[in-house]
Every structure is written in C-alpha cells, then in structure tokens.
Design a protein around this motif. Structure first.
Motif, PDB file in Angstrom:
ATOM      1  N   ALA A   1      10.804   1.033   2.357  1.00 55.10           N
ATOM      2  CA  ALA A   1      10.999   2.281   3.096  1.00 55.10           C
ATOM      3  C   ALA A   1       9.850   3.267   2.890  1.00 55.10           C
ATOM      4  O   ALA A   1       9.478   3.994   3.819  1.00 55.10           O
ATOM      5  N   GLU A   2       9.264   3.288   1.697  1.00 57.43           N
ATOM      6  CA  GLU A   2       8.285   4.314   1.355  1.00 57.43           C
ATOM      7  C   GLU A   2       6.832   3.874   1.489  1.00 57.43           C
ATOM      8  O   GLU A   2       5.936   4.720   1.606  1.00 57.43           O
ATOM      9  N   ALA A   3       6.578   2.581   1.449  1.00 61.75           N
ATOM     10  CA  ALA A   3       5.196   2.101   1.471  1.00 61.75           C
ATOM     11  C   ALA A   3       4.526   2.392   2.810  1.00 61.75           C
ATOM     12  O   ALA A   3       5.159   2.367   3.864  1.00 61.75           O
ATOM     13  N   ALA A   4       3.232   2.654   2.739  1.00 56.39           N
ATOM     14  CA  ALA A   4       2.451   2.815   3.962  1.00 56.39           C
ATOM     15  C   ALA A   4       2.248   1.475   4.661  1.00 56.39           C
ATOM     16  O   ALA A   4       2.006   1.424   5.869  1.00 56.39           O
ATOM     17  N   GLY A   5       2.341   0.394   3.916  1.00 53.39           N
ATOM     18  CA  GLY A   5       2.204  -0.934   4.497  1.00 53.39           C
ATOM     19  C   GLY A   5       2.659  -2.004   3.528  1.00 53.39           C
ATOM     20  O   GLY A   5       2.445  -1.883   2.320  1.00 53.39           O
ATOM     21  N   VAL A   6       3.314  -3.039   4.043  1.00 49.19           N
ATOM     22  CA  VAL A   6       3.730  -4.195   3.259  1.00 49.19           C
ATOM     23  C   VAL A   6       3.416  -5.450   4.063  1.00 49.19           C
ATOM     24  O   VAL A   6       3.705  -5.514   5.259  1.00 49.19           O
TER      25      VAL A   6
ATOM     26  N   VAL B   1       0.853  -1.186   0.000  1.00 49.21           N
ATOM     27  CA  VAL B   1       0.000   0.000   0.000  1.00 49.21           C
ATOM     28  C   VAL B   1       0.889   1.236   0.000  1.00 49.21           C
ATOM     29  O   VAL B   1       1.786   1.362   0.853  1.00 49.21           O
ATOM     30  N   PHE B   2       0.682   2.147  -0.948  1.00 50.72           N
ATOM     31  CA  PHE B   2       1.359   3.444  -0.968  1.00 50.72           C
ATOM     32  C   PHE B   2       0.365   4.537  -0.564  1.00 50.72           C
ATOM     33  O   PHE B   2      -0.847   4.336  -0.614  1.00 50.72           O
TER      34      PHE B   2
END
Length: 209
Positions: free
Chosen positions: A70-75, A40-41
C-alpha cells in the motif's frame, strides 16, 4: 551498529531519489520457483518495524506485506521456474529473478540495494550488502513481500500435489518433505538438480528458508 535506514538515508542525502531494495526467497528450497521482489519507498515513512522476513512471525509478515504494497512507490516481482533453475543453476536463476523484479517496477530506480552480493546485468548502480535484509529497510521489505508472494504460490501447489505437504514447508527440505519424496518420488515441481531429490535418504536435502 548501523541503523536499519543507514543506506537509504545516506543515499538520499547524496542525491539519489529512487532506491530499490531487492531480495529473494526460495533459493534453498527443493521444490517451487525462486522468487525475488524489488521495493521502492519515497523515504518519508517510518519503517522501523520492517525487518528481515525470517525474523517476523507469519501473521505479522502478512500484515507488513499489505502495508508495504500500500505504501511503496513501486513493487516488482520476478520468478524463475524449477525447470529453468535446473537448466542454468540456482545462482543464475536467483540473479535472473532479481533482474525481472527490478524490470517490473513502474519506473527504473536510481540505484539498487541487493541482499548479498552485487547483481550483474543492470543499467543502474548496484550495492550488494551482506546481511542486507537486516541492515536496509528496503531490502527487508523486499524479503517480506517476496516470501508472502512465494508462500501463497506454494499453497496453490499443495492443492495440486497434496502428498508433499507444500503448504507446511513451502518446498524446503524438512523431514516431512524428505519422507514424502521417499514415499512418492519427486513431482514435476521438484528441482532435479538439487541434492536429496533423487536420493532423499542420502543427505536429508537442503534446509532453511
């Protein structure tokens, strides 16, 4: 041709705020688990360089995976073992890995974009996109981190089973792998239900990544 952010942009413009892209890797392998990832970005970044993992060289894929994490809101990641694949079949195992990946996200997404077909068993809306890893940056991101995650796991299997060369082919049905199965027989990490495991000289196995 649709842009790489067409689906995300359209959904964001229609009120969806948390969009999860989901993809799997290892479906066609003869050994090792099937692994899925959900990403989720926040929709505010530039994701032009995030493309289908199969089209990205390994070194760049590793770099992109670091950026995505590093940049994703969730993985989230989901993995289903060889034993379970043999028990329920690869389609059901792939779908289960995807559901597990979505469940591992820090928050439930508003909608899910899946590479391929619609994914059953979800509590939120889902869109299946044929060729989604080429048409959605969220799905492409999931394909990248899933592949990097699974490749790393296959390298650990190579240490335990050095005779098969898992670090080179990651469990897929290459000539090297088929020759190793022919010489040593399958190990516990091979999928016994897959063509080519019990008769490696018969069909050449399942190829691709």
């Amino acid at each position: 041709m649709w842009s790489h952010d067409f689906f995300e942009r359209t959904l964001l413009n229609n009120g969806f705020r948390s969009i999860a892209g989901v993809d799997e890797v290892g479906r066609g392998a003869l050994a090792g688990p099937v692994v899925a990832a959900a990403v989720v970005f926040d929709g505010r970044g530039e994701y032009e360089e995030i493309r289908d993992s199969k089209s990205v060289p390994a070194a760049r894929r590793e770099r992109l995976a670091g950026r995505i994490l590093a940049e994703a809101a969730g993985v989230g990641f989901g993995s289903v073992s060889e034993e379970e694949i043999d028990r329920i079949n690869i389609l059901q195992a792939t779908q289960q890995a995807m559901r597990l990946a979505i469940a591992e996200l820090p928050a439930s997404p508003d909608i899910v974009l899946v590479d391929g077909f619609w994914l059953p068993g979800l509590s939120m809306p889902c869109i299946g996109i044929i060729g989604g890893d080429r048409r959605s940056y969220s799905i492409a991101a999931a394909s990248i981190v899933a592949k990097v995650h699974r490749d790393a796991f296959m390298r650990t299997l190579a240490a335990a089973h050095p005779q098969y060369g898992f670090e080179r082919h990651k469990g897929y049905g290459t000539r090297l792998h088929m020759e190793a199965i022919g010489e040593h027989g399958p190990c516990a990490r091979h999928r016994r239900s897959f063509t080519g495991i019990d008769d490696p000289a018969g069909t050449g196995g399942v190829h691709g990544q």
